[in-house]
Scaffold this active site. Structure first.
Site, PDB file in Angstrom:
ATOM      1  N   PHE A  48      51.371  31.081  42.540  1.00 57.93           N
ATOM      2  CA  PHE A  48      52.599  31.851  42.359  1.00 57.93           C
ATOM      3  C   PHE A  48      52.304  33.239  41.796  1.00 57.93           C
ATOM      4  O   PHE A  48      51.665  33.370  40.749  1.00 57.93           O
ATOM      5  CB  PHE A  48      53.541  31.140  41.378  1.00 57.93           C
ATOM      6  CG  PHE A  48      54.306  29.989  41.960  1.00 57.93           C
ATOM      7  CD1 PHE A  48      55.514  30.190  42.609  1.00 57.93           C
ATOM      8  CD2 PHE A  48      53.812  28.695  41.850  1.00 57.93           C
ATOM      9  CE1 PHE A  48      56.219  29.118  43.134  1.00 57.93           C
ATOM     10  CE2 PHE A  48      54.518  27.616  42.363  1.00 57.93           C
ATOM     11  CZ  PHE A  48      55.726  27.828  43.019  1.00 57.93           C
ATOM     12  N   ASP A  49      52.801  34.250  42.491  1.00 56.81           N
ATOM     13  CA  ASP A  49      52.847  35.581  41.915  1.00 56.81           C
ATOM     14  C   ASP A  49      53.801  35.519  40.718  1.00 56.81           C
ATOM     15  O   ASP A  49      54.629  34.608  40.629  1.00 56.81           O
ATOM     16  CB  ASP A  49      53.365  36.558  42.982  1.00 56.81           C
ATOM     17  CG  ASP A  49      53.549  37.953  42.459  1.00 56.81           C
ATOM     18  OD1 ASP A  49      52.661  38.447  41.738  1.00 56.81           O
ATOM     19  OD2 ASP A  49      54.587  38.570  42.767  1.00 56.81           O
ATOM     20  N   LEU A  50      53.693  36.483  39.806  1.00 52.38           N
ATOM     21  CA  LEU A  50      54.562  36.483  38.623  1.00 52.38           C
ATOM     22  C   LEU A  50      55.723  37.467  38.779  1.00 52.38           C
ATOM     23  O   LEU A  50      56.878  37.063  38.941  1.00 52.38           O
ATOM     24  CB  LEU A  50      53.739  36.806  37.372  1.00 52.38           C
ATOM     25  CG  LEU A  50      54.491  36.913  36.035  1.00 52.38           C
ATOM     26  CD1 LEU A  50      55.290  35.650  35.742  1.00 52.38           C
ATOM     27  CD2 LEU A  50      53.508  37.218  34.907  1.00 52.38           C
TER      28      LEU A  50
END
Length: 222
Positions: free
Chosen positions: A8-10
């Site tokens: 997951f990107d933040l």
């Protein structure tokens, strides 16, 4: 090895960092004697490596000036800016569903790991992740493709069982560079056109769609 892993990107995927990032950029530019753009004119800076954004904002490749801008940005971000942030709706619930389904999950962000870890802990999301990966303060692994490669190697992951979830072209390009699948999200700071142009495998318009897309027969489930 677990059969499926989600990266997951933040920023723009798990949380909306607009106030913190834009105010810290404005602060750095002001301290350098520049008139900063309005916050809404800085939205393109959310996602890419910070040095790249400042290079465009300052119209320079001068490393000394760019490093000074980054230090000013971080002087505010490390104490104030990283908390000027909010989770997107449904994120905790979505992560619970994905974890309950048996997925291994990691944060994969261009943001320095030291800040990313603090943000994940601040929002009480740490129990939903097997680890948090980010860049180093010197800029190492700030390019998403390099970061994903590092995670795949460090965690001994099989590329065909990994999917990257993110809102910008950098996430999709980084995934393709490492031969992993990608889910682009449109509720962040990248448009559907941007995600489609760079050929995201699947697209989610809201967080709860991510869990559903992970169950689709192609291209993620082996």
């Amino acid at each position: 090895m677990r059969s499926h892993t989600v990266l997951f990107d933040l920023d723009g995927t798990l949380s909306d960092p607009k106030p913190g990032i834009t105010r810290c950029i404005q602060y750095a530019l002001s301290e350098l004697g520049y008139k900063p753009p309005d916050a809404n004119e800085l939205l393109w800076c959310i996602g890419p490596p910070l040095k790249s954004s400042f290079s465009q904002l300052l119209q320079t490749a001068d490393d000394t000036l760019l490093e000074k801008a980054i230090l000013l940005y971080r002087s505010r971000f490390s104490t104030i800016g990283l908390f000027e942030n909010s989770l997107y709706p449904q994120i905790p619930e979505t992560l619970k569903i994905i974890r309950a389904a048996g997925y291994q999950t990691f944060v994969a962000t261009s943001k320095p790991q030291i800040y990313a870890t603090r943000i994940i802990e601040y929002f009480d999301l740490a129990p939903f992740f097997d680890g948090v990966y980010g860049s180093e303060l010197d800029g190492n692994r700030s390019v998403k493709g390099d970061l994903i490669s590092y995670i795949v190697e460090r965690e001994s992951l099989l590329p065909s069982t990994v999917v990257m979830v993110g809102d910008r072209l950098h996430d999709i390009i980084g995934a393709k560079k490492n031969n992993i699948a990608s889910i682009g999200v449109t509720y962040g700071y990248g448009s559907r056109e941007e995600l489609e142009t760079h050929k995201a495998d699947l697209i989610a318009d809201c967080p709860d769609e991510i869990a559903t897309l992970l169950q689709t027969p192609r291209p993620i489930i082996a």
